[in-house]
Design an enzyme around this catalytic site. Structure first.
Site, PDB file in Angstrom:
ATOM      1  N   GLU A  33       0.867  -1.176   0.000  1.00 38.56           N
ATOM      2  CA  GLU A  33       0.000   0.000   0.000  1.00 38.56           C
ATOM      3  C   GLU A  33       0.903   1.225   0.000  1.00 38.56           C
ATOM      4  O   GLU A  33       1.612   1.474   0.975  1.00 38.56           O
ATOM      5  CB  GLU A  33      -0.916   0.034   1.224  1.00 38.56           C
ATOM      6  CG  GLU A  33      -1.830   1.263   1.204  1.00 38.56           C
ATOM      7  CD  GLU A  33      -2.678   1.406   2.446  1.00 38.56           C
ATOM      8  OE1 GLU A  33      -3.854   1.775   2.295  1.00 38.56           O
ATOM      9  OE2 GLU A  33      -2.169   1.169   3.560  1.00 38.56           O
ATOM     10  N   ILE A  34       0.915   1.953  -1.090  1.00 40.50           N
ATOM     11  CA  ILE A  34       1.715   3.177  -1.172  1.00 40.50           C
ATOM     12  C   ILE A  34       0.863   4.333  -0.651  1.00 40.50           C
ATOM     13  O   ILE A  34      -0.130   4.718  -1.259  1.00 40.50           O
ATOM     14  CB  ILE A  34       2.177   3.446  -2.625  1.00 40.50           C
ATOM     15  CG1 ILE A  34       2.978   2.255  -3.163  1.00 40.50           C
ATOM     16  CG2 ILE A  34       2.996   4.738  -2.680  1.00 40.50           C
ATOM     17  CD1 ILE A  34       4.220   1.895  -2.377  1.00 40.50           C
ATOM     18  N   ARG A  35       1.283   4.875   0.482  1.00 38.40           N
ATOM     19  CA  ARG A  35       0.547   5.963   1.128  1.00 38.40           C
ATOM     20  C   ARG A  35       1.046   7.304   0.593  1.00 38.40           C
ATOM     21  O   ARG A  35       2.046   7.854   1.059  1.00 38.40           O
ATOM     22  CB  ARG A  35       0.712   5.865   2.645  1.00 38.40           C
ATOM     23  CG  ARG A  35      -0.062   4.707   3.283  1.00 38.40           C
ATOM     24  CD  ARG A  35      -1.554   4.973   3.312  1.00 38.40           C
ATOM     25  NE  ARG A  35      -1.842   6.158   4.126  1.00 38.40           N
ATOM     26  CZ  ARG A  35      -2.071   6.129   5.439  1.00 38.40           C
ATOM     27  NH1 ARG A  35      -2.084   4.966   6.087  1.00 38.40           N
ATOM     28  NH2 ARG A  35      -2.310   7.246   6.103  1.00 38.40           N
ATOM     29  N   ARG A  63      -4.792   8.995   1.930  1.00 33.51           N
ATOM     30  CA  ARG A  63      -5.768   9.033   3.014  1.00 33.51           C
ATOM     31  C   ARG A  63      -6.049  10.449   3.511  1.00 33.51           C
ATOM     32  O   ARG A  63      -5.136  11.227   3.783  1.00 33.51           O
ATOM     33  CB  ARG A  63      -5.264   8.161   4.170  1.00 33.51           C
ATOM     34  CG  ARG A  63      -6.260   7.923   5.277  1.00 33.51           C
ATOM     35  CD  ARG A  63      -7.392   7.020   4.864  1.00 33.51           C
ATOM     36  NE  ARG A  63      -6.980   5.643   4.645  1.00 33.51           N
ATOM     37  CZ  ARG A  63      -7.418   4.901   3.632  1.00 33.51           C
ATOM     38  NH1 ARG A  63      -8.245   5.415   2.724  1.00 33.51           N
ATOM     39  NH2 ARG A  63      -7.028   3.649   3.511  1.00 33.51           N
ATOM     40  N   HIS A 118     -13.310   4.071   7.751  1.00 31.61           N
ATOM     41  CA  HIS A 118     -12.511   3.948   8.976  1.00 31.61           C
ATOM     42  C   HIS A 118     -13.230   4.634  10.126  1.00 31.61           C
ATOM     43  O   HIS A 118     -13.721   5.751   9.971  1.00 31.61           O
ATOM     44  CB  HIS A 118     -11.134   4.585   8.788  1.00 31.61           C
ATOM     45  CG  HIS A 118     -10.344   3.986   7.669  1.00 31.61           C
ATOM     46  ND1 HIS A 118     -10.564   4.320   6.347  1.00 31.61           N
ATOM     47  CD2 HIS A 118      -9.356   3.065   7.669  1.00 31.61           C
ATOM     48  CE1 HIS A 118      -9.740   3.622   5.581  1.00 31.61           C
ATOM     49  NE2 HIS A 118      -9.002   2.855   6.356  1.00 31.61           N
ATOM     50  N   LYS A 144     -13.791  -1.941   2.222  1.00 36.20           N
ATOM     51  CA  LYS A 144     -12.883  -2.089   3.364  1.00 36.20           C
ATOM     52  C   LYS A 144     -13.461  -1.326   4.548  1.00 36.20           C
ATOM     53  O   LYS A 144     -13.805  -0.155   4.423  1.00 36.20           O
ATOM     54  CB  LYS A 144     -11.494  -1.548   3.028  1.00 36.20           C
ATOM     55  CG  LYS A 144     -10.530  -1.591   4.216  1.00 36.20           C
ATOM     56  CD  LYS A 144      -9.256  -0.800   3.944  1.00 36.20           C
ATOM     57  CE  LYS A 144      -8.416  -0.701   5.211  1.00 36.20           C
ATOM     58  NZ  LYS A 144      -7.271   0.215   5.044  1.00 36.20           N
ATOM     59  N   ARG A 181      -6.833  -9.682  12.281  1.00 36.49           N
ATOM     60  CA  ARG A 181      -6.015  -9.503  11.075  1.00 36.49           C
ATOM     61  C   ARG A 181      -5.548 -10.854  10.532  1.00 36.49           C
ATOM     62  O   ARG A 181      -5.263 -10.998   9.347  1.00 36.49           O
ATOM     63  CB  ARG A 181      -4.828  -8.595  11.377  1.00 36.49           C
ATOM     64  CG  ARG A 181      -5.249  -7.175  11.719  1.00 36.49           C
ATOM     65  CD  ARG A 181      -4.076  -6.302  12.098  1.00 36.49           C
ATOM     66  NE  ARG A 181      -4.508  -4.946  12.421  1.00 36.49           N
ATOM     67  CZ  ARG A 181      -4.699  -3.960  11.555  1.00 36.49           C
ATOM     68  NH1 ARG A 181      -4.494  -4.188  10.268  1.00 36.49           N
ATOM     69  NH2 ARG A 181      -5.091  -2.758  11.949  1.00 36.49           N
ATOM     70  N   THR A 200       0.995   1.413  10.192  1.00 29.47           N
ATOM     71  CA  THR A 200       0.271   2.649   9.868  1.00 29.47           C
ATOM     72  C   THR A 200      -1.108   2.668  10.515  1.00 29.47           C
ATOM     73  O   THR A 200      -1.848   3.630  10.346  1.00 29.47           O
ATOM     74  CB  THR A 200       0.114   2.812   8.340  1.00 29.47           C
ATOM     75  OG1 THR A 200      -0.559   1.662   7.820  1.00 29.47           O
ATOM     76  CG2 THR A 200       1.465   2.984   7.664  1.00 29.47           C
ATOM     77  N   GLN A 204      -1.455  -3.591  13.768  1.00 29.90           N
ATOM     78  CA  GLN A 204      -0.764  -4.302  12.691  1.00 29.90           C
ATOM     79  C   GLN A 204       0.397  -5.112  13.264  1.00 29.90           C
ATOM     80  O   GLN A 204       1.151  -4.632  14.097  1.00 29.90           O
ATOM     81  CB  GLN A 204      -0.240  -3.325  11.641  1.00 29.90           C
ATOM     82  CG  GLN A 204      -1.312  -2.796  10.716  1.00 29.90           C
ATOM     83  CD  GLN A 204      -0.768  -1.808   9.698  1.00 29.90           C
ATOM     84  OE1 GLN A 204       0.424  -1.552   9.646  1.00 29.90           O
ATOM     85  NE2 GLN A 204      -1.650  -1.236   8.904  1.00 29.90           N
TER      86      GLN A 204
END
EC number: 4.2.1.10
Length: 221
Positions: A33-35, A63, A118, A144, A181, A200, A204
């Site tokens: 995931e490239i933020r 985001r 979220h 998601k 997860r 992030t 996690q």
């Protein structure tokens, strides 16, 4: 194992993104995931070129601060960067809270899309989450949801959601929800998120630990 392990890459500069991406690939990530919102000056970075240079499956995310992100530019700038990423990324993630017109522009340009929700305060009811997921899937390929539990019962709501909905990534965040997860893979979640030490999002786990635990729990074919 059908569930892909995604490692977020959150760095300030393009060279740092490339370096972290390489380490994540070496660590065993299935997808990155490239933020974009992690970049110090994202408007000065050629997002398409950056993703192409990585040469690995990518979810492009920019985001919004409303949902825990760090993008400081205008909403128009945020969407333009996502549109640029959509040309080359395998997936583009856009928030359900975005304007419907922007969601449709981004998902219409993307190879595949994730429409995300979220909630860092609480876990909505199962009925509310089902409505959210179905709304997200009206516009994107994958829904998601990432929510914060107050107790163990809240974490079970997230897993229950996965029994009703396919093409859904569902995460219960924080220490309480950490196990989801891994458990999400048993319920058919297409993607779960892991880290390389610096996550992030709360809860996690390390990518290697995540892979081993899923491998131990998944039934043999």
């Amino acid at each position: 194992m059908n569930t892909k392990i995604c490692v977020p890459v959150f760095e300030k500069t393009a060279p740092e993104v490339t370096e972290s991406a390489g380490r994540a690939i070496d660590a065993g990530a299935d997808i990155l995931e490239i933020r974009i919102d992690g970049l110090q000056n994202p408007g000065e970075v050629n997002i398409r070129e950056l993703i192409e240079d990585i040469g690995f499956p990518v979810i492009a995310t920019n985001r919004s601060p409303v949902e825990g992100g760090h993008f400081s530019g205008s909403e128009d700038e945020r969407i333009k960067l996502l549109m640029a990423a959509a040309e080359v990324a395998d997936f583009v993630d856009i928030e359900l809270s975005s304007a419907r017109e922007d969601i449709e522009r981004v998902t219409g340009s993307a190879r595949r899309s994730i429409v995300s929700y979220h909630n860092f305060r609480e876990t909505p009811s199962l009925e509310a989450l089902l409505r959210i997921v179905r709304m997200a899937k009206e516009m994107g390929d994958i829904a998601k949801v990432a929510v914060m539990p107050e107790n163990l019962a809240d974490t079970l709501v997230v897993l229950q959601l996965l029994t009703f909905e396919e093409d859904t990534v569902a995460i219960s965040m924080g220490e309480l929800g950490k196990y989801t997860r891994v458990a999400a893979a048993l319920f058919g979640s297409p993607i779960t998120f892991a880290s390389m030490g610096r996550g992030t999002a709360p809860g996690q786990m390390d990518v290697d630990v995540t892979r081993k635990m899923i491998g131990e729990l998944m039934p043999e074919d």
